[in-house]
Write a protein that holds these residues in place. Structure first.
Motif, PDB file in Angstrom:
ATOM      1  N   ILE A   3       0.798  -1.431  -0.149  1.00  0.00           N
ATOM      2  CA  ILE A   3       0.241  -0.039   0.005  1.00  0.00           C
ATOM      3  C   ILE A   3       0.874   1.210   0.024  1.00  0.00           C
ATOM      4  CG2 ILE A   3      -1.749   1.371   1.277  1.00  0.00           C
ATOM      5  CD1 ILE A   3      -2.504  -1.393   2.584  1.00  0.00           C
ATOM      6  N   ASN A   4       0.932   1.996  -1.123  1.00  0.00           N
ATOM      7  CA  ASN A   4       1.657   3.177  -1.275  1.00  0.00           C
ATOM      8  C   ASN A   4       1.197   4.301  -0.632  1.00  0.00           C
ATOM      9  OD1 ASN A   4       1.735   2.213  -4.544  1.00  0.00           O
ATOM     10  ND2 ASN A   4       3.190   1.391  -3.209  1.00  0.00           N
ATOM     11  N   THR A   5      -0.100   4.507  -0.718  1.00  0.00           N
ATOM     12  CA  THR A   5      -0.744   5.846  -0.087  1.00  0.00           C
ATOM     13  C   THR A   5      -2.084   5.325   0.144  1.00  0.00           C
ATOM     14  OG1 THR A   5      -0.693   8.191   0.069  1.00  0.00           O
ATOM     15  CG2 THR A   5      -1.125   7.135  -2.026  1.00  0.00           C
ATOM     16  N   ILE A   6      -2.630   5.986   0.969  1.00  0.00           N
ATOM     17  CA  ILE A   6      -4.094   5.772   1.449  1.00  0.00           C
ATOM     18  C   ILE A   6      -4.942   7.242   1.824  1.00  0.00           C
ATOM     19  CG2 ILE A   6      -3.594   5.255   3.840  1.00  0.00           C
ATOM     20  CD1 ILE A   6      -5.981   3.331   3.813  1.00  0.00           C
ATOM     21  N   SER A   7      -6.131   7.344   1.682  1.00  0.00           N
ATOM     22  CA  SER A   7      -6.757   8.740   1.892  1.00  0.00           C
ATOM     23  C   SER A   7      -8.235   8.142   2.456  1.00  0.00           C
ATOM     24  CB  SER A   7      -6.856   9.692   0.596  1.00  0.00           C
ATOM     25  OG  SER A   7      -7.900   8.904  -0.263  1.00  0.00           O
ATOM     26  N   HIS A   8      -8.854   9.288   2.960  1.00  0.00           N
ATOM     27  CA  HIS A   8     -10.354   8.916   3.244  1.00  0.00           C
ATOM     28  C   HIS A   8     -11.139  10.272   3.014  1.00  0.00           C
ATOM     29  CE1 HIS A   8      -8.390  10.474   7.147  1.00  0.00           C
ATOM     30  NE2 HIS A   8      -9.664  10.999   7.467  1.00  0.00           N
ATOM     31  N   TYR A   9     -12.422  10.124   2.770  1.00  0.00           N
ATOM     32  CA  TYR A   9     -13.184  11.260   3.161  1.00  0.00           C
ATOM     33  C   TYR A   9     -14.732  10.973   3.681  1.00  0.00           C
ATOM     34  CZ  TYR A   9     -16.572  14.499   1.087  1.00  0.00           C
ATOM     35  OH  TYR A   9     -17.665  15.636   1.038  1.00  0.00           O
ATOM     36  N   PHE A  10     -15.281  11.890   4.469  1.00  0.00           N
ATOM     37  CA  PHE A  10     -16.308  11.609   4.795  1.00  0.00           C
ATOM     38  C   PHE A  10     -17.204  13.054   4.822  1.00  0.00           C
ATOM     39  CE2 PHE A  10     -13.399  10.760   8.466  1.00  0.00           C
ATOM     40  CZ  PHE A  10     -13.474  11.930   9.127  1.00  0.00           C
ATOM     41  N   PRO A  11     -18.497  13.043   4.795  1.00  0.00           N
ATOM     42  CA  PRO A  11     -19.215  14.167   4.618  1.00  0.00           C
ATOM     43  C   PRO A  11     -19.192  15.207   5.774  1.00  0.00           C
ATOM     44  CG  PRO A  11     -20.664  12.449   3.829  1.00  0.00           C
ATOM     45  CD  PRO A  11     -19.488  11.928   4.615  1.00  0.00           C
ATOM     46  N   SER A  12     -19.449  16.373   5.574  1.00  0.00           N
ATOM     47  CA  SER A  12     -19.345  17.545   6.713  1.00  0.00           C
ATOM     48  C   SER A  12     -20.471  17.324   7.641  1.00  0.00           C
ATOM     49  CB  SER A  12     -19.300  18.761   6.285  1.00  0.00           C
ATOM     50  OG  SER A  12     -20.277  18.985   5.362  1.00  0.00           O
ATOM     51  N   ALA A  55     -13.636  12.297  -4.274  1.00  0.00           N
ATOM     52  CA  ALA A  55     -13.209  13.190  -3.287  1.00  0.00           C
ATOM     53  C   ALA A  55     -12.012  12.467  -2.583  1.00  0.00           C
ATOM     54  CB  ALA A  55     -14.183  13.778  -2.254  1.00  0.00           C
ATOM     55  N   ALA A  56     -12.172  11.344  -2.398  1.00  0.00           N
ATOM     56  CA  ALA A  56     -11.208  10.466  -1.708  1.00  0.00           C
ATOM     57  C   ALA A  56      -9.943  10.458  -2.617  1.00  0.00           C
ATOM     58  CB  ALA A  56     -11.550   9.121  -1.116  1.00  0.00           C
ATOM     59  N   VAL A  57     -10.060  10.001  -3.880  1.00  0.00           N
ATOM     60  CA  VAL A  57      -9.324   9.811  -4.837  1.00  0.00           C
ATOM     61  C   VAL A  57      -8.292  11.183  -4.779  1.00  0.00           C
ATOM     62  CG1 VAL A  57      -8.686   9.408  -7.303  1.00  0.00           C
ATOM     63  CG2 VAL A  57     -10.201   8.090  -6.239  1.00  0.00           C
ATOM     64  N   ASP A  58      -9.036  12.361  -5.033  1.00  0.00           N
ATOM     65  CA  ASP A  58      -8.384  13.608  -5.279  1.00  0.00           C
ATOM     66  C   ASP A  58      -7.323  13.818  -4.109  1.00  0.00           C
ATOM     67  OD1 ASP A  58      -9.732  14.426  -7.506  1.00  0.00           O
ATOM     68  OD2 ASP A  58     -11.052  15.528  -6.695  1.00  0.00           O
ATOM     69  N   LEU A  59      -7.815  13.503  -2.900  1.00  0.00           N
ATOM     70  CA  LEU A  59      -6.766  13.540  -1.750  1.00  0.00           C
ATOM     71  C   LEU A  59      -5.878  12.780  -1.779  1.00  0.00           C
ATOM     72  CD1 LEU A  59      -9.717  13.862   1.031  1.00  0.00           C
ATOM     73  CD2 LEU A  59      -8.070  15.683   0.557  1.00  0.00           C
ATOM     74  N   TRP A 155     -26.371   3.827  10.652  1.00  0.00           N
ATOM     75  CA  TRP A 155     -25.560   4.312   9.209  1.00  0.00           C
ATOM     76  C   TRP A 155     -24.824   5.577   8.963  1.00  0.00           C
ATOM     77  CZ3 TRP A 155     -25.060  -0.505   7.649  1.00  0.00           C
ATOM     78  CH2 TRP A 155     -26.002  -1.529   7.539  1.00  0.00           C
ATOM     79  N   GLY A 156     -23.842   5.521   8.384  1.00  0.00           N
ATOM     80  CA  GLY A 156     -23.053   6.790   8.202  1.00  0.00           C
ATOM     81  C   GLY A 156     -22.556   6.519   6.584  1.00  0.00           C
ATOM     82  N   ASP A 157     -21.915   7.617   5.996  1.00  0.00           N
ATOM     83  CA  ASP A 157     -21.448   7.607   4.836  1.00  0.00           C
ATOM     84  C   ASP A 157     -19.839   7.899   4.852  1.00  0.00           C
ATOM     85  OD1 ASP A 157     -24.083   7.342   3.806  1.00  0.00           O
ATOM     86  OD2 ASP A 157     -24.506   9.523   4.055  1.00  0.00           O
ATOM     87  N   GLY A 158     -19.093   7.267   3.815  1.00  0.00           N
ATOM     88  CA  GLY A 158     -17.820   7.858   3.768  1.00  0.00           C
ATOM     89  C   GLY A 158     -17.103   7.088   2.685  1.00  0.00           C
ATOM     90  N   ALA A 159     -16.058   7.347   2.380  1.00  0.00           N
ATOM     91  CA  ALA A 159     -15.149   6.753   1.281  1.00  0.00           C
ATOM     92  C   ALA A 159     -13.571   6.608   1.546  1.00  0.00           C
ATOM     93  CB  ALA A 159     -15.389   7.445  -0.038  1.00  0.00           C
ATOM     94  N   SER A 160     -13.149   5.734   1.101  1.00  0.00           N
ATOM     95  CA  SER A 160     -11.436   5.671   0.938  1.00  0.00           C
ATOM     96  C   SER A 160     -10.866   5.472  -0.122  1.00  0.00           C
ATOM     97  CB  SER A 160     -11.039   4.681   2.460  1.00  0.00           C
ATOM     98  OG  SER A 160      -9.734   4.637   2.436  1.00  0.00           O
ATOM     99  N   ALA A 161      -9.654   5.678  -0.335  1.00  0.00           N
ATOM    100  CA  ALA A 161      -8.952   5.316  -1.661  1.00  0.00           C
ATOM    101  C   ALA A 161      -7.573   4.896  -1.425  1.00  0.00           C
ATOM    102  CB  ALA A 161      -8.874   6.242  -2.628  1.00  0.00           C
ATOM    103  N   LEU A 162      -6.998   3.748  -1.981  1.00  0.00           N
ATOM    104  CA  LEU A 162      -5.545   3.484  -1.957  1.00  0.00           C
ATOM    105  C   LEU A 162      -4.829   3.026  -3.217  1.00  0.00           C
ATOM    106  CD1 LEU A 162      -7.896   1.410  -0.076  1.00  0.00           C
ATOM    107  CD2 LEU A 162      -6.003   0.690   1.192  1.00  0.00           C
ATOM    108  N   LEU A 163      -3.615   3.358  -3.152  1.00  0.00           N
ATOM    109  CA  LEU A 163      -2.900   2.754  -4.179  1.00  0.00           C
ATOM    110  C   LEU A 163      -1.886   1.609  -3.757  1.00  0.00           C
ATOM    111  CD1 LEU A 163      -1.258   6.158  -5.751  1.00  0.00           C
ATOM    112  CD2 LEU A 163      -2.846   4.605  -6.902  1.00  0.00           C
TER     113      LEU A 163
END
Length: 314
Positions: A3-12, A55-59, A155-163
Motif C-alpha cells: 500500500i503506497n498511500t491511502i486517503s479518506h473522505y467523509f461528509p461534513s 473526493a477521496a481519490v483527489d486527496l 448508518w453513516g457515509d464515507g469513502a477511502s482510496a488506496l494505491l
C-alpha cells in the motif's frame, strides 16, 4: 503487495443520536449502549457514492509517489452504488482520465474492501497489472429507512482510496502480508438477516442477533488464520481494525482473541457504520500513528455472511 498511500473522505454533515430521539424516541443512551455510536456522517445535497469516492481519490493523488498515469487497474467496492451501469470504478476512471485499463466494481456487502484488494492480488499474479487504485465508498443514508428503530440509526457515509503496487515504491509503503476471504452464506440466517433490496424498502435487518453471533465467530477465527499463515500469534499483533458495524461486536472479537482494548482501532463512535469503507477509513485515519515493524489485522464481516482478514506490516 504494497500500500503506497491511502486517503479518506467523509461528509461534513453530522447527525447526532438526539436526531433519532426526536424522530422515533430512541434515546442517546439507548443507541450508544447498544451500538457504541454517538454520531454519524451523512452525505449532503449533491453528494453520492461516486462523488465521495472521487473526493477521496483527489486527496490520494496529492500524495502519490509516482505519476498517476502509471495506474493500470481501478477496482471499486460498494454495495450502495449511485449508478449500476456507470459503476463506481468507471466514474473514478472518468474523473482521473486514465484510458484503456481494466476497470471493475464489486459488491460483497461490508467485506467489499478486502475482496477488492483480493481482485488486485489476482491481477498482479496474472501479470495483468502492477499499480492499482482501489476505491471503496458507501452511501448508506441513500438506502436506509431512518424510521426503522432496528437499524435506521446505525448508518453513516464515507469513502477511502488506496494505491497498491506489486513492487515496493517507497520506504514507507505498508506491506500486505496475507489476505484470506470466504463466504459463509450457508450459516445461520445469512441470506435474510440483513438485506438491501432496492425494489423493496432499502436496508433492513430482521435478524440482527444472528448477524451479531456469526460476526463474533468469523472475525476472530479468520484473524487467527491470517496470523497463523504468516507464522505469527496474537502476541505479535499490534492493532486490530474490525468492521465498524457495532462496537459491542468489536469488543466481543477482541475478548475472544485475548487482545487488550488499547489495540482496538474504532471509528464507529463518531462515523456510524460506514459499511465497506469503515476499515479503510480507519486505516487511513491512523496511518501516522503506526510504527515500523508493527502488525495490523483488518477483519471484516458482511451481509450474506462474507468475511475476511488481511495482515499488514508497517
Amino acid at each position: 503487495m504494497y500500500i503506497n498511500t491511502i486517503s479518506h473522505y467523509f461528509p461534513s454533515q453530522v447527525i447526532g443520536n438526539e436526531y433519532f430521539t426526536q424522530l422515533n424516541n430512541l434515546s442517546t443512551e439507548w443507541i450508544a449502549e447498544r451500538t457504541g455510536i454517538y454520531e454519524r456522517r451523512k452525505a449532503g445535497e449533491g453528494e453520492n457514492t461516486s462523488t465521495m469516492a472521487i473526493a477521496a481519490v483527489d486527496l490520494l493523488l496529492e500524495n502519490i509517489p509516482y505519476s498517476k498515469n502509471e495506474i493500470d487497474l481501478i477496482v471499486g467496492a460498494t454495495y450502495t452504488p449511485y449508478d449500476t451501469i456507470v459503476t463506481l470504478a468507471h466514474a473514478v476512471q472518468h474523473h482521473i482520465q486514465i484510458p484503456d485499463i481494466p476497470v471493475l466494481s464489486l459488491s460483497t456487502a461490508c467485506s467489499s474492501f478486502l475482496n477488492a484488494i483480493e481482485i488486485v492480488e489476482g491481477y498482479f499474479a496474472m501479470g495483468k497489472a502492477s499499480k492499482a487504485l482501489v476505491v471503496v465508498s458507501d452511501h448508506n443514508t441513500a438506502y436506509y429507512n431512518e424510521m426503522d428503530t432496528v437499524s435506521g440509526h446505525l448508518w453513516g457515509d464515507g469513502a477511502s482510496a488506496l494505491l497498491i503496487s506489486k513492487e515496493r515504491q517507497t520506504a514507507t509503503d505498508m506491506v500486505i502480508k496475507k489476505l484470506i476471504t470466504g463466504g459463509a452464506a450457508t450459516s445461520g440466517k445469512a441470506v435474510e438477516a440483513v438485506v438491501l433490496r432496492p425494489n423493496d424498502k432499502g436496508v433492513v435487518m430482521p435478524f440482527g442477533r444472528d448477524v451479531f453471533q456469526n460476526a463474533c465467530v468469523y472475525m476472530p477465527k479468520v484473524s487467527q488464520q491470517v496470523l497463523q499463515a504468516c507464522g505469527l500469534t496474537i502476541d505479535d499483533l499490534d492493532y486490530l481494525i474490525p468492521h465498524q458495524a457495532n462496537h459491542r461486536i468489536s469488543l466481543n472479537v477482541i475478548n475472544t482473541l485475548g487482545i487488550p482494548v488499547e489495540k482496538l482501532i474504532s471509528n464507529i463512535q463518531y462515523l456510524g457504520n460506514t459499511g465497506s469503507a469503515g476499515c479503510a477509513i480507519a486505516l487511513s485515519e491512523n496511518r501516522d500513528k503506526f510504527k515500523k515493524g508493527e502488525n495490523i489485522v483488518i477483519t471484516v464481516f458482511g451481509g450474506g455472511y462474507s468475511y475476511g482478514a488481511m495482515l499488514i506490516t508497517i
